[in-house]
Design an enzyme around this catalytic site. Sequence first.
Site, PDB file in Angstrom:
ATOM      1  CG  HIS A  90      -9.418 -21.733  11.903  1.00  0.00           C
ATOM      2  ND1 HIS A  90     -10.006 -22.776  11.228  1.00  0.00           N
ATOM      3  CD2 HIS A  90     -10.415 -20.863  12.228  1.00  0.00           C
ATOM      4  CE1 HIS A  90     -11.316 -22.555  11.159  1.00  0.00           C
ATOM      5  NE2 HIS A  90     -11.581 -21.407  11.759  1.00  0.00           N
ATOM      6  CB  CYS A 123      -9.607 -27.627  11.640  1.00  0.00           C
ATOM      7  SG  CYS A 123     -10.316 -26.015  12.082  1.00  0.00           S
ATOM      8  CB  CYS A 132      -6.733 -24.929   8.445  1.00  0.00           C
ATOM      9  SG  CYS A 132      -7.197 -24.857  10.187  1.00  0.00           S
ATOM     10  CB  CYS A 165     -11.815 -25.736   8.804  1.00  0.00           C
ATOM     11  SG  CYS A 165     -10.339 -24.809   8.348  1.00  0.00           S
ATOM     12  CG  ASP A 215      -0.232  -0.033   2.520  1.00  0.00           C
ATOM     13  OD1 ASP A 215       0.967   0.283   2.547  1.00  0.00           O
ATOM     14  OD2 ASP A 215      -0.858  -0.370   3.539  1.00  0.00           O
ATOM     15  CG  ASP A 249      -6.177  -5.302   2.031  1.00  0.00           C
ATOM     16  OD1 ASP A 249      -5.657  -4.873   3.071  1.00  0.00           O
ATOM     17  OD2 ASP A 249      -6.821  -4.556   1.256  1.00  0.00           O
TER      18      ASP A 249
END
Length: 376
Positions: free
Chosen positions: A339, A313, A310, A308, A96, A270
């Site tokens: 997560h 998890c 991930c 999930c 940015d 974002d």
Amino acid sequence: MGQAVTYELLHECKQTGARRGVIHTPHGDIQTPIFMPVGTQATVKSLTPEELEEEVKAQIILANTYHLYLRPGSKLVREAGGLHNFMKWNKPILTDSGGFQVFSLGDLRTIHEEGVEFKSHLDGSKHFFSPESVMEIEEDLGADIIMAFDECCPYPSTYEYTKQSMERTTRWAIRCKEAHTTTDTQALFGIIQGGFYKDLREQSAKDLIDLDLPGYAIGGISVGEPKETFLDILNFTTPLMPKNKPRYLMGVGTPDYLIEAVLAGIDMCDCVLPTRIARNGTALTSKGKIVVRNATYERDWGPLDDECDCYTCKNYTRAYIRHLIKVNEILGARLLSIHNLRFLTNLMEKVRIEIENDNLLNFKNEFYKKYGYTKE
């Protein structure tokens, strides 16, 4: 010289008009629509690049011009070979411009036509950002996508103030384009401003599109306004943006805002939200947000989200993560960050499939119902 970044439209959802595409960059392709994790200080808090790539499945991350200018300094990053080499992330990066951070300083900054004088939030030292100096900093940092220096209006602002601010943002974008030298390796995106006034949004979009930049962002919304106001400006502004270039909505990271952005025709979003709430012991799940630090999870042997995929998890229980958060162990924030970020990148993977299947509106309604949002 060719453009550093280009957009390829693959499919438009017949149900909604949402876009499925690819952004081609010097460090690889980005499948869109996409959620981009924020790595303010050249790191997504507590996670390694390998975790971001393999567990979160992030395609692009953000870094912050203002913070990296103050520490460690853009010249040092340049000396290290640029951000990609410095932080060992070989996929795309976006920086940015620091405009939002400088705006957030309030009384610590003064805006002039030439640029912005500000005091560092770290030690009170005085600094000056101009479109030209920001371009130099962003070129030192070496990201694939760099943002033009803009002024972000506070909410609410008067029409007159917003108009002056929007016109200054356009003049600054012209100066950024003139100062930008690395066009073959870095793409300069313009930021559409204009607050919550549609005629100003329209003028800003028109003036910036005339500059023929490689991509465009919507700035200055999701800054505390009511959701209906956000949606009104989002749905008004997005169709004004070129169809053949990336469209980026800045600072959005809740599941409902991400889905609404995609429905409006946005490609990139974002937000710091997923890692920030992780540090506070909160998880995003398919059935809504849960505060894992709460006593109700003390003997909960299930994963954060049974839908999930991930690392967290697959391996840990809510009870264990609650324990880590309660005793302030770093691992708790790490596991929740993995997560939450994966939840959002996974959400966008599903969104991309639903666009291809011309089914995004049905998906939205089902997701909202399950997540606990009231139906729009």
